[in-house]
Structure formats: C-alpha cells, structure tokens
Write a protein that holds these residues in place. Structure first.
Motif, PDB file in Angstrom:
ATOM      1  N   SER A   1       0.805  -1.386  -0.160  1.00 47.00           N
ATOM      2  CA  SER A   1       0.105   0.113   0.362  1.00 47.00           C
ATOM      3  C   SER A   1       0.854   1.113  -0.012  1.00 47.00           C
ATOM      4  CB  SER A   1      -0.235   0.161   1.449  1.00 47.00           C
ATOM      5  OG  SER A   1      -1.676  -1.321   0.854  1.00 47.00           O
ATOM      6  N   ILE A   2       0.363   2.033  -0.738  1.00 52.80           N
ATOM      7  CA  ILE A   2       1.291   3.472  -0.762  1.00 52.80           C
ATOM      8  C   ILE A   2       0.777   4.341   0.646  1.00 52.80           C
ATOM      9  CG2 ILE A   2       1.574   3.778  -3.339  1.00 52.80           C
ATOM     10  CD1 ILE A   2      -1.017   6.196  -2.605  1.00 52.80           C
ATOM     11  N   GLU A   3       2.164   5.397   1.131  1.00 51.63           N
ATOM     12  CA  GLU A   3       0.996   5.995   2.320  1.00 51.63           C
ATOM     13  C   GLU A   3       0.617   7.055   1.995  1.00 51.63           C
ATOM     14  OE1 GLU A   3       3.488   7.711   6.007  1.00 51.63           O
ATOM     15  OE2 GLU A   3       4.620   6.912   4.343  1.00 51.63           O
ATOM     16  N   LEU A   4      -0.433   7.669   2.217  1.00 52.42           N
ATOM     17  CA  LEU A   4      -1.445   8.528   2.239  1.00 52.42           C
ATOM     18  C   LEU A   4      -0.542   9.890   3.306  1.00 52.42           C
ATOM     19  CD1 LEU A   4      -5.059   7.957   2.141  1.00 52.42           C
ATOM     20  CD2 LEU A   4      -2.767   8.470   0.638  1.00 52.42           C
TER      21      LEU A   4
ATOM     22  N   GLU B   1      -4.776   0.710  -7.919  1.00 50.37           N
ATOM     23  CA  GLU B   1      -3.104   0.321  -6.500  1.00 50.37           C
ATOM     24  C   GLU B   1      -3.907   0.567  -5.243  1.00 50.37           C
ATOM     25  OE1 GLU B   1       0.839   2.668  -7.369  1.00 50.37           O
ATOM     26  OE2 GLU B   1      -0.313   3.478  -8.977  1.00 50.37           O
TER      27      GLU B   1
ATOM     28  N   PHE C   1      -4.468   1.506  -1.334  1.00 45.61           N
ATOM     29  CA  PHE C   1      -3.488   1.884  -0.457  1.00 45.61           C
ATOM     30  C   PHE C   1      -4.788   1.982   1.139  1.00 45.61           C
ATOM     31  CE2 PHE C   1      -7.128   3.890  -2.412  1.00 45.61           C
ATOM     32  CZ  PHE C   1      -7.783   4.808  -1.486  1.00 45.61           C
ATOM     33  N   SER C   2      -4.108   2.493   2.456  1.00 46.36           N
ATOM     34  CA  SER C   2      -3.738   2.617   3.469  1.00 46.36           C
ATOM     35  C   SER C   2      -4.862   3.656   4.066  1.00 46.36           C
ATOM     36  CB  SER C   2      -3.164   2.071   4.378  1.00 46.36           C
ATOM     37  OG  SER C   2      -3.816   2.292   6.163  1.00 46.36           O
TER      38      SER C   2
END
Length: 348
Positions: free
Chosen positions: A2-5, A303, A305-306
C-alpha cells in the motif's frame, strides 16, 4: 504494497485532472448471527425482495440501495464530532418542531426547502451550477447535497451527481419463507360480539374487518422469511471525476472547493458502519477480512492504499478552516405554509 497517504497526495487527487478516476472499497459484512445467518432485505411494492438472477444462475439481493445508504450516512454531520465541518441548517415547523436538512430526502432540492426563506438562495445556487458548473454557492449553503447528490427536479432541473456512492448486496442467496398464526385471547363470538358464522368467514379472509382488527384467528402463510447468503458485500466509491468537474469563482477557489468536498467525502466513506438496517438485518464488518481501499487510474490499473477515518477527519478539518474553503453560515429557518401553497399551485 500500500502507498502512504499524505496531505499533498490527497490534494493532488482532488485537483489533478490526470489523477485517479475513483477511490473504491469492497468490504465484506456478516450478520450478527455469523456466517450463513438469516437476514431480511427491504421489501418493495409488487415485487417483495429485490432479487436478480444473473446469466450464470447466481442470485443477487439488494440489502441497502445507493439512495438508502446515502440517507443513512448523511445525518452523521449533525453529530458533535462532525458538525463543525458543515453548515447546520434546521427547518422549524409546527409547534417547536425541527428537522435538519440532513434528514430531508431531496436535500437542497426538496419541497421543504422551497417552503422556507431559503427558496431563492437555493434556486440561485442551483442556477449557478447549471450555468457554469459553479458549485461554490451550494457548498456554502448545503455541501452534503454535493457529497450525496441532489436533483432539483421540481424547479431548475439541476442534477448533481453523487461524489460518494455506497451500496450493500448479498450474493448467492436462497430465499426463505415463514408462516405465523394469531389466536385471540378469548372467543369473542361466544360473548355475542359477532356470530359463529361471521367468525368462520373472517378466519378465511385477511381483509375481513374482524380479521384486520384482531378478533379472530389470523393465518399468515408463506410470507417472506428473509434470505441466506454466501457473501454480503458493501461497495463504496468516491467519484473523483465528478469532483474535479466542480468549479468555483477562480482557479484557487476551485482548488479549495474540491479539497473541501473531498474531505467531506472521505469522512463519510470511512465512518464506521451503522449496520442496523432494519428489523432482522444487523450487519457488522467481517473481522477476518482487511479493509482494502484502492485507487483506480484512467488506464484501469488499481493500487492499494491505507485510509483511516482519523486521517480523513483530519484532512476534512483542515479544508474546513477559514484559511482554506471555510464552512458556510449555519441557519435556522421556518416552514412557510404560504410558500408551500404557492409552490403547489405553480407545479399544478
């Protein structure tokens, strides 16, 4: 992975025309009775449960429609934790009675709004949206009409697409039936309230007044008895294309508008589910499955993401500050019977 927001990334998603087209969450739900528990979908006139059969034979039942989900989610903005994010509009009617705009079915386009002093302001805001896509006035007056959608079908015909869409469906369902009988506590015919002949006729006729009023045995056979489902899923989508079509006075104001509405959308989409949908239908998230948010790019790639509710609320709070978009003025207005009567005549 997951990408970091970050705040910068959220700002970009709200304003970049080449950014993702949508955010999506698929969440598995369970009845409180556990896997395989019986739940009761809503019933509709003439059809009962809304159950569709796909080409492969799979049966899909509507558990909570898009409109119903929106009506359940919107009142959260009355709660103390969220009330500061949006203007609070209350309509006073009758003797000291009030209703919030968050509980009004057609939102800013409802007949109730046209029956108050907000009528002209709402009409002007809708016309601005129709003329140029400028949603600034609506966002200052009733921003949840942009988040959950509104259609001013009885006046300007302005139609605002939803930014947040949520629906709950059950997949692979089996329909059940139930039967019941009511027996009165005493024999009213023996007390000469009516004759034995009248009693015999009424017990075979649910439309008979004696049956309707509960004076004789009442049978209810093969009534809808709920469903059993192999999978219950909630789909939540935030439409970023619709968000980025909204305009304001200038480029900078447009950015502020979109970020503000994006913040409200994130808050609504991540708020804990109130799973008590109706009698016999209490749902909770499945603790064995993770909450999986995805953003969908223009080429269809996805993708992970969290996204947490705490992050969404923090972002929305920042965008609601005066230095950003700012929150419109809260108002209390009164229902005007004269305006309501005029509106009825105009429509007629």
């Amino acid at each position: 992975m997951s990408i970091e927001l970050t705040t910068e990334l959220l700002d970009q998603w709200a304003t970049d025309p080449n950014g993702p087209v949508a955010l999506h969450l698929k969440q598995k739900l369970l009845p409180v009775e556990g896997e395989g528990g019986v739940i009761f979908p809503p019933t509709y006139a003439d059809i009962g449960y809304n159950i569709d059969t796909l080409s492969d034979g799979t049966k899909v039942a509507t558990i909570d429609s898009v409109g119903s989900q929106a009506n359940r989610m919107e009142p959260m903005f009355k709660l103390p934790d969220y009330a500061g994010l949006v203007p609070q509009i209350e309509i006073e009617y009758g003797e000291s009675r009030k209703v919030s705009i968050f509980e009004v079915g057609h939102r800013l386009g409802d007949a109730l709004i046209r029956s108050t002093d907000l009528k002209d302001e709402a009409q002007k805001a809708f016309k601005a949206f129709l003329d140029s896509g400028n949603a600034q006035a609506i966002a200052k007056l009733a921003p949840t009409s942009l988040v959950f959608g509104a259609w001013d079908s009885r006046d300007t015909q302005a139609k605002i697409p939803r930014l947040v869409q949520s629906v709950i469906r059950a997949w692979g369902v089996d329909k059940l039936t139930r039967s019941a009988v009511y027996a009165p506590p005493i024999d009213y015919s023996a007390l000469d309230v009516f004759s034995e002949e009248d009693k015999a006729k009424a017990e075979n006729d649910p439309k008979n007044p004696l049956s309707k009023r509960g004076f004789v045995n009442a049978l209810n056979n093969s009534a809808p008895g709920g469903i059993i489902s192999h999978s219950i899923e909630r789909d939540i989508m935030i439409n970023l294309v619709a968000l980025r079509r909204l305009q304001a006075g200038n480029t900078e104001e447009t950015k502020k508008l979109r970020r503000y509405l994006f913040g409200l959308s994130l808050v609504a989409a991540t708020a804990p589910l109130d799973g008590f949908l109706r009698q016999g239908c209490l749902l909770t998230p499945d603790p064995k499955t993770s909450v999986r948010w995805q953003f969908i790019n223009r080429d269809g790639s996805r993708e992970d993401f969290s996204l947490t509710h705490e992050l969404a609320k923090s972002y929305a709070t920042t965008q609601a500050e005066p230095a950003a978009f700012g929150v419109g003025e809260s108002k209390a207005v009164k229902f005007d019977k004269k305006l309501a009567k005029e509106d009825v005549k105009k429509k007629a």
